[in-house]
Scaffold this motif. Structure first.
Motif, PDB file in Angstrom:
ATOM      1  N   UNK A 206      56.603  15.094  30.183  1.00  0.00           N
ATOM      2  CA  UNK A 206      56.845  15.468  31.390  1.00  0.00           C
ATOM      3  C   UNK A 206      57.921  16.669  31.603  1.00  0.00           C
ATOM      4  N   UNK A 207      58.871  16.663  30.643  1.00  0.00           N
ATOM      5  CA  UNK A 207      60.147  17.509  30.691  1.00  0.00           C
ATOM      6  C   UNK A 207      59.642  19.212  30.945  1.00  0.00           C
ATOM      7  N   UNK A 208      60.064  19.775  31.946  1.00  0.00           N
ATOM      8  CA  UNK A 208      59.827  21.319  31.934  1.00  0.00           C
ATOM      9  C   UNK A 208      60.913  21.989  31.450  1.00  0.00           C
ATOM     10  N   UNK A 209      60.244  23.157  30.691  1.00  0.00           N
ATOM     11  CA  UNK A 209      61.244  23.969  29.930  1.00  0.00           C
ATOM     12  C   UNK A 209      62.158  24.489  30.846  1.00  0.00           C
ATOM     13  N   UNK A 210      63.714  24.413  30.305  1.00  0.00           N
ATOM     14  CA  UNK A 210      64.496  25.402  31.064  1.00  0.00           C
ATOM     15  C   UNK A 210      65.472  24.596  32.214  1.00  0.00           C
TER      16      UNK A 210
ATOM     17  N   UNK B 272      59.049  30.503  29.500  1.00  0.00           N
ATOM     18  CA  UNK B 272      58.049  29.611  30.012  1.00  0.00           C
ATOM     19  C   UNK B 272      57.260  30.330  30.895  1.00  0.00           C
ATOM     20  N   UNK B 273      57.076  31.657  30.607  1.00  0.00           N
ATOM     21  CA  UNK B 273      56.057  32.682  30.931  1.00  0.00           C
ATOM     22  C   UNK B 273      54.536  32.536  30.852  1.00  0.00           C
ATOM     23  N   UNK B 274      53.627  32.442  31.384  1.00  0.00           N
ATOM     24  CA  UNK B 274      52.391  32.192  31.241  1.00  0.00           C
ATOM     25  C   UNK B 274      51.830  33.220  30.345  1.00  0.00           C
ATOM     26  N   UNK B 275      52.491  34.486  30.401  1.00  0.00           N
ATOM     27  CA  UNK B 275      52.014  35.564  29.259  1.00  0.00           C
ATOM     28  C   UNK B 275      52.534  35.524  28.025  1.00  0.00           C
TER      29      UNK B 275
END
Length: 481
Positions: free
Chosen positions: A467-471, A395-398
């Motif tokens: 709307x579900x966030x990863x992890x 889920x990293x922005x990079x």
């Protein structure tokens, strides 16, 4: 004289000429001859080459105080027709009775074309008190067309290979076209080896047969006990990458006997710094045979002040997972060394799978210069803490971090990994990342073409609310903490 009464020298000599006379009787005859007033050695030079040793010994003994060019001339002439043993005895007598004439005899013998004369000349030289007086003749013999003459001259020279003048002559012969000549020279230089043989011997190793190689190796191994380690290392280390495995093994054999093994390994690592990778790999494979246990030296050299040594040690460390290396690798990883060095430490830490090592890696998982090395290392651990960190990286922005994490997790075939990649693939907005996620699932043997198509194309799925966030919800409860 009870046996012969008042025998004259003439009658006694006749008995000696009679080959049927028993040896024990000859001894009594010789005792009588010794005290005969009318007996002269000069007139009976044949006694010096009599078939019986006891007669020849008598003649040699009686001539010790004699000086006679006439006798010398007779014996020199007789040398040409005698067998080698008697010929050498005659040569020794000539040096006693006619020393001043030896050079004249040699001038005749050593310029002859026949082998018998040359043999006689070489016997005269070899039996002299100091054969170095005749170096001119010996050097000429080294160029003779007859191989046996050249070989004999080299063997004579080899008797004093430590002499500076002679050693120069012998070193020139190390590259002679005649393999027998080279072997003779190498044997001579190996009897009492000096550091001067190191370079030329190593240059010849690859070109000699097994017997000659073994002589050279014995001499070089003998030098390992002296103070020649630096010079030996200089020649040995390049050979570790030789194409011939036998030559590499010879280098290993000698290196293993050098007294300072830590120094050997340090010098090796410095040497490897400038090698092409394929030569370095071959060299490392060879150096590992030098010692049954390189671990203590490697652990010390990981902290060496020389960068080439540290890097080389880390490269070798990557080939083992010996737990004794862990403290040194950990300390290097957590140090302030350049990031590219510590990236090698991170890779090695991946081989030590424990919660403690995972915790060490996690200390640098957010370090921008090390993340790309820490993530693959964590992937080898597969414990809850490592997986939790990797799922966060999905889920990293990079974008690059997400891609390398997918590559890492594609080798971890566990249900929670498959679920994490599925969720990430369904919500990631980068097409390349989604394609990589689908590929990772295929690698993990997920056989769901509909799912894979949706991930690759970015089509929404009812199974993943927008709307579900990863992890946030993993199948393994320990990963949700």
């Amino acid at each position: 004289m009870a046996l012969f009464g008042k025998s004259t020298a003439e009658s006694l000599l006749k008995r000696l000429q009679d080959t049927s006379t028993p040896v024990k009787n000859m001894s009594e005859v010789l005792d009588g001859l010794r005290f005969s007033a009318d007996f002269s050695l000069e007139q009976h030079s044949w006694l010096f080459y009599h078939p019986q040793k006891v007669v020849r010994s008598f003649a040699a003994s009686e001539s010790r105080t004699l000086s006679s060019r006439v006798l010398g001339d007779s014996l020199a002439k007789a040398m040409i027709t005698q067998a080698s043993e008697i010929r050498r005895e005659l040569a020794a007598v000539i040096h006693t009775v006619a020393a001043k004439s030896v050079m004249n005899y040699l001038s005749r013998f050593m310029t002859a074309k026949e082998g018998k004369e040359l043999d006689a000349g070489l016997d005269l030289i070899e039996c002299s008190p100091d054969f170095k007086e005749y170096l001119g003749h010996l050097k000429s013999a080294l160029r003779d067309p007859l191989a046996k003459v050249r070989h004999r001259a080299a063997r004579i020279l080899g008797k004093d290979a430590q002499d500076q003048t002679i050693s120069l002559i012998l070193f020139e012969l190390l590259h002679d076209e005649d393999a027998t000549m080279r072997h003779i020279v190498i044997e001579a230089l190996s009897k009492n080896p000096t550091p001067d043989i190191i370079e030329p011997f190593f240059h010849r190793l690859a070109h000699e047969g097994p017997d000659t190689r073994s002589v050279m190796v014995r001499a070089l191994r003998q030098l390992t006990k002296g103070g020649s380690q630096r010079r030996l290392e200089k020649e040995l280390l390049p050979i570790l990458a030789d194409e011939d495995p036998q030559i590499r093994d010879l280098a290993v054999k000698i290196l293993s006997e050098l007294p300072d093994q830590l120094r050997v390994l340090r010098s090796f690592l410095e040497h490897c710094a400038g090698l092409a990778f394929w030569l370095r790999e071959r060299s490392i494979e060879s150096i590992q045979k030098v010692s049954s246990d390189l671990v203590p030296a490697l652990a010390e050299l990981i902290a060496d002040e020389n960068e080439d040594v540290r890097v080389g040690a880390l490269q070798m460390v990557g080939l083992t997972n010996d737990p004794r290396l862990y403290p040194a690798i950990r300390d290097h990883f957590l140090s302030d060394r350049d990031w590219w060095e510590r990236s090698m430490s991170a890779e090695s830490l991946g081989n030590f799978r424990s919660d403690e090592v995972t915790a060490v890696l996690l200390q640098r998982v957010e370090d921008p210069s090390l993340r790309y090395c820490v993530i693959p290392a964590l992937g080898k651990h597969e414990n809850p803490a490592a997986l939790h960190a990797l799922f966060s990286c999905l889920n990293d922005p990079n974008r690059g971090i997400r891609l390398i994490t997918l590559d890492t997790l594609s080798s971890v075939r566990r249900p929670e990994v498959i679920e994490a990649i599925r969720r990430m693939g369904m919500i990631d907005t980068d097409e390349d990342v989604r394609v990589r996620a689908a590929d990772a699932l295929r690698t993990l043997r997920v056989d769901d073409n509909v799912l894979l198509h949706r991930i690759e194309t970015g089509m929404p799925s009812a199974s993943v609310p927008a709307h579900e966030e990863l992890g946030l919800e993993m199948a393994n409860d320990s990963l949700n903490e």
